[in-house]
Design an enzyme around this catalytic site. Structure first.
Site, short mmCIF file in Angstrom:
data_model
loop_
_atom_site.label_atom_id
_atom_site.label_comp_id
_atom_site.label_asym_id
_atom_site.label_seq_id
_atom_site.Cartn_x
_atom_site.Cartn_y
_atom_site.Cartn_z
N GLU A 2 9.11 -8.31 -3.29
CA GLU A 2 8.28 -10.25 -3.51
C GLU A 2 9.73 -10.27 -1.99
O GLU A 2 9.83 -10.42 -1.36
CB GLU A 2 9.45 -10.53 -3.97
CG GLU A 2 8.25 -10.74 -5.01
CD GLU A 2 7.77 -11.69 -4.94
OE1 GLU A 2 7.73 -13.06 -4.26
OE2 GLU A 2 7.67 -12.65 -6.45
N GLN A 46 32.37 -2.26 -15.72
CA GLN A 46 33.15 -2.14 -15.18
C GLN A 46 34.08 -2.43 -16.51
O GLN A 46 34.73 -1.45 -17.19
CB GLN A 46 33.55 -2.52 -14.08
CG GLN A 46 35.41 -1.65 -13.29
CD GLN A 46 34.82 0.06 -13.23
OE1 GLN A 46 33.63 0.31 -12.89
NE2 GLN A 46 35.55 0.54 -12.51
N GLU A 69 0.84 -1.10 0.26
CA GLU A 69 0.05 0.43 0.25
C GLU A 69 0.64 1.42 -0.55
O GLU A 69 1.89 1.07 0.15
CB GLU A 69 -0.45 -0.20 1.13
CG GLU A 69 -1.50 -1.34 0.97
CD GLU A 69 -2.51 -1.63 2.74
OE1 GLU A 69 -2.78 -0.30 3.72
OE2 GLU A 69 -3.24 -2.74 2.60
C1 FAD Z 1 8.52 -1.69 -9.82
C2 FAD Z 1 7.63 -2.56 -7.98
C3 FAD Z 1 6.86 -3.36 -8.38
C4 FAD Z 1 6.17 -3.64 -7.31
N1 FAD Z 1 5.83 -4.58 -7.22
C5 FAD Z 1 4.00 -5.64 -5.84
C6 FAD Z 1 2.78 -5.93 -6.50
O1 FAD Z 1 2.77 -6.43 -7.71
N2 FAD Z 1 2.53 -6.25 -5.68
C7 FAD Z 1 3.39 -5.86 -4.30
O2 FAD Z 1 1.88 -6.23 -3.06
N3 FAD Z 1 4.12 -4.92 -4.26
C8 FAD Z 1 5.04 -5.12 -5.03
N4 FAD Z 1 5.45 -4.21 -5.20
C9 FAD Z 1 6.17 -3.34 -3.40
C10 FAD Z 1 7.12 -3.83 -2.55
O3 FAD Z 1 7.06 -5.45 -2.06
C11 FAD Z 1 7.70 -2.82 -1.85
O4 FAD Z 1 8.61 -2.19 -2.22
C12 FAD Z 1 8.41 -3.93 -0.71
O5 FAD Z 1 7.75 -4.71 0.00
C13 FAD Z 1 9.74 -2.69 0.52
O6 FAD Z 1 8.26 -2.08 0.35
P1 FAD Z 1 8.02 -0.39 0.99
O7 FAD Z 1 8.80 0.22 -0.59
O8 FAD Z 1 6.76 -0.13 1.44
O9 FAD Z 1 9.41 -0.25 2.04
P2 FAD Z 1 9.46 -0.14 3.50
O10 FAD Z 1 9.36 -1.19 3.90
O11 FAD Z 1 9.25 1.16 4.31
O12 FAD Z 1 10.98 -0.10 3.92
C14 FAD Z 1 12.04 0.64 3.40
C15 FAD Z 1 13.13 -0.08 3.55
O13 FAD Z 1 13.70 -0.22 4.67
C16 FAD Z 1 13.62 -1.18 5.54
N5 FAD Z 1 13.10 -1.99 6.61
C17 FAD Z 1 11.87 -1.66 6.38
N6 FAD Z 1 11.38 -3.03 8.00
C18 FAD Z 1 12.75 -3.17 8.40
C19 FAD Z 1 13.36 -4.26 9.14
N7 FAD Z 1 12.41 -3.62 10.38
N8 FAD Z 1 14.57 -3.80 9.66
C20 FAD Z 1 14.97 -3.23 9.08
N9 FAD Z 1 15.67 -2.50 7.98
C21 FAD Z 1 14.10 -2.69 7.71
C22 FAD Z 1 13.39 -2.07 3.94
O14 FAD Z 1 14.00 -3.14 3.94
C23 FAD Z 1 13.75 -0.46 3.37
O15 FAD Z 1 15.35 -1.13 2.70
C24 FAD Z 1 6.65 -3.47 -5.52
C25 FAD Z 1 7.48 -2.28 -5.49
C26 FAD Z 1 8.18 -2.09 -6.24
C27 FAD Z 1 9.13 -0.61 -6.25
#
Ligand code: FAD
Length: 443
Positions: free
Chosen positions: A363, A336, A127
Site C-alpha cells: 500500500e 531483544q 505488476e
Molecule cells: C505480500 C505482499 C502483498 C501485496 N499485496 C498487494 C495487493 O493486494 N495489490 C497490489 O496491487 N499490490 C500489492 N502488493 C504490492 C506492493 O504494493 C508493492 O510491492 C509496493 O508498492 C512496492 O512496489 P515494488 O515491490 O514494485 O517496489 P519498487 O516500486 O520497485 O520499489 C523498490 C524500492 O525502491 C523504492 N523506491 C521506488 N521509487 C522510489 C522513489 N521515487 N524514491 C525513493 N525510493 C523509491 C521503494 O520504496 C522500494 O524501497 C503486495 C506486496 C507484497 C509484498
C-alpha cells in the site's frame, strides 16, 4: 469538539473483535503460518461475525460503519495475526474502488454481494515490473465497442487466489502514464483469468498472495469503475481510505509485541531478579508503549478525517509510515527483551516481526509515503509562522522599552546571515557575512 472516548457501540465492537481475535484467530495462526496457507474457515467466521467490510453503506446492504470502526476491529485482529488481518481487511481494499466509483450499476451489483454473500474482493495495481510507480503500469485495456479487453499480469495480489472479484487498474496506453489509467471490477471466474501459484513469503503467510494473468478478458461497460484518465485518482482515493488501516495493523501488532515482552520481563530472571526490575528494560517498555499510543492517535485521526468526508491523503500517509515503522521498532525491542527465546519459533515475537516487516512495503512503501508528505510540504502546506526574512528577532534592545535608542529606527534584516541592523538605510555591507545592502530587507 475533540473527544477520544469510544461510544458504547464502538466499545462493544472492540470487545467483539478482541474476543474473535483471541478465540478464533490466535489458536490457529502458527499452524497456518507454518503451512504457508490462508485459514479460509477463519475468514468465513470473521464474515459471519460481522467484522468484515463493515464500512459498506446500509444502502448497499452493509452495516454503514466508518473507518474508525474498521481501525478498531483491525487493531484487534492484527494483534493476534497481522497476516490474517491482511486477509480480512483486503476485501475492504478491493471493495473500496467500487464504493468510491461513480458506477451505480457496479455498486448495486457487487457491494450487496460483498456485504451479504461472502464474496471476497482483491485489489490490483501492482505488476511484476512495477509497484510504487502506479502511473507506470502496463496491463492493457483495449476498447472494443462499449467493452474493454484486458491483457496483462498483475502481481502480489493479496487474496487473488481466493477472491471472487478484483478491482483491476489498467491502461489504454502505457506511454500515456496517468492519463491512460482506468479501472474495472473483474470476476475471477471469467474466461481468460488465470491465477498464478501462491508466492512463498517471509511473513504474513496467513495471507494469500498470487499473480493474476488476464488474456483477452472481456470486461463489459457496466464494470468500468474509472474511465481512462480517472483510474489513477481512484487508486489514490482508495489509498487515502485504506492506508490508515495499515496503520492499525501496526498498532495491533506492536501492542501484542509490547504485551508479550511485558509479560516475559515480569517472569524471566537475570542476575538475581526479574527483568522488569531493571530500568533499562522498563525504559524499553515505556518507549514501546509510547509508540503504540502515538501510532493509534495518528491512525484514528486519519480514519476520523475520512469519516468526516475530508481529504485524508496526508494524514493517511503519516499514519501509515509512522505506525508501521514504529511497529517494527517495537517488535525488534520486544525480541531483544526475550533474548534468545525471542529468536525461536516457540515464542510469538519472531512471527510478529516477520509479519510486521511487510507493513512498510505494501500500500505504498515508507519511501512513497515520505514522497507524498514531502510533496505536500513543498507545494501546499500553509505555514502559520512568518517567512524568516520577515522575522524581527530584536536582540539588541527591548521592543517593549519605548525609550530604547533603536525603538524609533528602521530595522533591516540580512537575508543571508540573519543580522538585524538599525538605521534609516541598510548598511553598505553586512558586518557579519559581508553581503551588500541588497541582501537586507526592512522588517
Ligand atoms: C505480500 C505482499 C502483498 C501485496 N499485496 C498487494 C495487493 O493486494 N495489490 C497490489 O496491487 N499490490 C500489492 N502488493 C504490492 C506492493 O504494493 C508493492 O510491492 C509496493 O508498492 C512496492 O512496489 P515494488 O515491490 O514494485 O517496489 P519498487 O516500486 O520497485 O520499489 C523498490 C524500492 O525502491 C523504492 N523506491 C521506488 N521509487 C522510489 C522513489 N521515487 N524514491 C525513493 N525510493 C523509491 C521503494 O520504496 C522500494 O524501497 C503486495 C506486496 C507484497 C509484498
Amino acid at each position: 469538539m475533540l473527544d477520544f472516548t469510544l461510544t458504547p457501540e464502538q466499545i462493544k465492537l472492540q470487545q467483539k473483535a478482541r474476543r474473535f481475535a483471541l478465540q478464533e484467530v490466535l489458536p490457529v495462526v502458527w499452524y497456518y503460518d507454518q503451512k504457508d496457507d490462508i485459514p479460509m474457515p477463519v475468514i468465513r467466521k470473521a464474515f459471519d461475525a460481522g467484522i468484515m467490510n463493515i464500512d459498506i453503506p446500509k444502502a448497499y446492504g452493509g452495516t454503514g460503519l466508518g473507518l474508525i470502526e474498521t481501525a478498531i476491529v483491525t487493531e484487534e485482529i492484527a494483534a493476534a495475526c497481522p497476516g490474517l488481518a491482511t486477509s480480512i481487511f483486503d476485501s475492504s481494499l478491493g471493495m473500496e474502488p467500487i464504493l468510491l466509483s461513480k458506477n451505480e450499476t457496479a455498486k448495486q451489483k457487487y457491494l450487496p454481494a460483498i456485504a451479504k454473500a461472502f464474496k471476497l474482493t482483491a485489489f490490483a495495481t501492482s505488476e511484476p515490473t512495477m509497484g510504487s510507480d502506479v502511473a507506470g503500469l502496463r496491463c492493457k485495456a483495449t476498447q472494443d465497442g462499449d467493452d474493454y479487453i484486458l491483457n496483462g499480469t498483475k502481481y502480489w495480489i493479496t487474496n487473488g487466489g481466493v477472491a471472487d472479484y478484483v478491482s483491476v487498474f489498467a491502461t489504454i496506453d502505457p506511454k500515456a502514464q496517468h492519463a491512460g489509467i482506468c479501472a474495472f471490477v473483474v470476476e475471477t471466474d471469467w474466461e481468460g483469468v488465470t491465477i498464478g501459484r501462491t508466492i512463498p513469503k517471509m511473513g504474513q503467510r496467513c495471507s494469500n498472495t498470487v499473480g493474476l494473468n488476464f488474456k483477452n478478458v472481456r470486461v463489459p461497460k457496466e464494470n468500468i469503475l474509472a474511465p481512462p484518465g480517472k483510474g489513477f485518482v481512484l487508486a489514490m482515493q482508495t489509498f487515502a481510505r485504506t492506508r490508515p488501516i495499515i496503520g492499525s495493523f501496526g498498532v495491533g501488532a506492536a501492542r501484542a509485541a509490547m504485551e508479550y515482552a511485558l509479560d516475559y520481563a515480569k517472569k524471566r530472571r537475570a542476575f538475581g531478579m526479574a527483568l522488569h526490575n531493571y530500568q533499562a528494560v522498563q525504559f524499553k517498555l515505556a518507549e514501546m508503549y509510547q509508540k503504540v499510543e502515538t501510532s493509534r492517535l495518528l491512525t484514528w485521526k486519519s480514519a476520523w478525517e475520512s469519516d468526516q468526508g475530508l481529504d485524508a491523503t496526508i494524514s493517511a500517509s503519516i499514519a501509515k509510515f509512522y505506525a508501521t515503522e514504529t511497529a517494527l521498532e517495537v517488535a525488534d525491542e520486544a525480541l531483544q527483551i526475550f533474548g534468545g527465546y525471542g529468536y525461536t519459533k516457540m515464542f510469538p515475537i519472531e512471527k510478529l516481526l516477520r509479519d510486521i516487516r511487510l507493513l512498510r512495503i505494501y500500500e505504498g512503501t515508507s519511501e512513497v509515503q515520505r514522497i507524498v508528505v514531502a510533496g505536500h510540504l513543498m507545494n501546499s502546506y500553509q505555514p502559520s509562522m512568518p517567512p524568516l526574512e520577515d522575522l524581527p528577532l530584536h536582540r539588541e534592545f527591548d521592543p517593549l522599552d519605548e525609550q530604547a535608542p533603536q525603538a524609533d529606527r528602521k530595522a533591516w534584516r540580512c537575508r543571508i546571515c540573519g543580522h538585524v541592523h538599525y538605521g534609516d538605510e541598510a548598511p553598505e555591507a553586512c558586518p557579519y557575512c559581508f553581503f551588500p545592502a541588497s541582501a537586507f530587507k526592512q522588517v
